[in-house]
Design an enzyme around this catalytic site. Sequence first.
Site, mmCIF file in Angstrom:
data_model
loop_
_atom_site.group_PDB
_atom_site.id
_atom_site.type_symbol
_atom_site.label_atom_id
_atom_site.label_comp_id
_atom_site.label_asym_id
_atom_site.label_seq_id
_atom_site.Cartn_x
_atom_site.Cartn_y
_atom_site.Cartn_z
ATOM 1 C CD GLN A 138 104.054 -74.748 16.067
ATOM 2 O OE1 GLN A 138 103.175 -75.535 16.427
ATOM 3 N NE2 GLN A 138 105.216 -74.632 16.700
ATOM 4 C CD GLN A 160 102.694 -70.712 16.468
ATOM 5 O OE1 GLN A 160 101.749 -71.010 17.172
ATOM 6 N NE2 GLN A 160 103.946 -70.901 16.827
ATOM 7 C CG ASP A 161 104.824 -71.218 12.306
ATOM 8 O OD1 ASP A 161 105.160 -70.115 12.770
ATOM 9 O OD2 ASP A 161 105.233 -72.289 12.763
ATOM 10 C CG ASP A 184 107.373 -66.772 15.209
ATOM 11 O OD1 ASP A 184 107.634 -65.607 15.526
ATOM 12 O OD2 ASP A 184 107.584 -67.750 15.957
ATOM 13 N NE ARG A 240 109.242 -65.619 18.041
ATOM 14 C CZ ARG A 240 108.712 -66.418 18.960
ATOM 15 N NH1 ARG A 240 109.087 -66.311 20.237
ATOM 16 N NH2 ARG A 240 107.813 -67.321 18.626
#
Length: 320
Positions: A138, A160-161, A184, A240
Amino acid sequence: MKSLFILLGLFCATAVMAANPYDNPDTIFVARDGTGEFRTVNEAVEVCRAFMEYRKVIFVKKGTYKEKVIIPSWLDNIEIVGEDAEQTIITYDDHANIRYEATGKGMGTFRTYTIKIEGNGITLKNLTIENNSARLGQAVALHTEGDRLTFIGCRFLGHQDTVYTGKAGTRLFFNQCYIEGTTDFIFGPSTAWFEDCTIKSKANSYVTAASTPKDIEFGYVFNHCRLIADENVTQVYLGRPWRPYAYTLFMNSEIGGHIKAEGWHNWGNKDNEQTARYLEYNNTGAGANTSGRTTWSRQLTKKEAAAITRERVFTMSSKW
């Protein structure tokens, strides 16, 4: 008596000299090449007075600024404006799996930010905010905790993130921004409205991971946005639920064919299907076909969609 006047004069002169010369609404200029008042964004933020009643503009000239920027909670009403969105770049390269020598523990997601905004009423315009780390975990580019934050014409780059909207009950407005990432890459509990933004997936994964609290009516709203992807990316979910009751709505948006037919994922927990608030309305594009959507997501009616306005979404503890 004469001595008293002299002492008073010295005191006043000292007070003037000690006053912050930047305690005014004038613009501060930052330039990496030394042609501005400051060479780093952090230096310019540091001279701003706490709890200003006026708006202070920090103008950042074209260049690459490698620094972790923090806008602390005692600073309000600051506007950081880049000279050119693609050529005014604030970048850093921390990621969650960097190890601290003293403890052997990883940095963790929430310390990896390139820029962290704790203050309220902050605006960013025409900037690239980038986490340039290798894909080793992340890696947050933007971390927000303040309320009434506005991002106009900005680019948020990462894997990511990328964008962490980190505090429940805060309101964020993204207008004409570009956000890219892998997994995400828009996540957190804040209430955020994305207007006319481009959202690019760089891997087969998930766009959003909202964690909207149960008692907050709205989470992420994407209106008139475009969802695109790298050429080899073909299996992406709209979202999600990072926590139960996650709220995400895509409406009036163009959804590319990289979005999976089912649209949404339950994060491996069937219970999330009972609580997640996943909504769509009036979208177009190859990925907007709703015939294969999960049965626990929902299409809004025209009447329901008309009632979802920025004013309503942002009216929480106060109007904005």
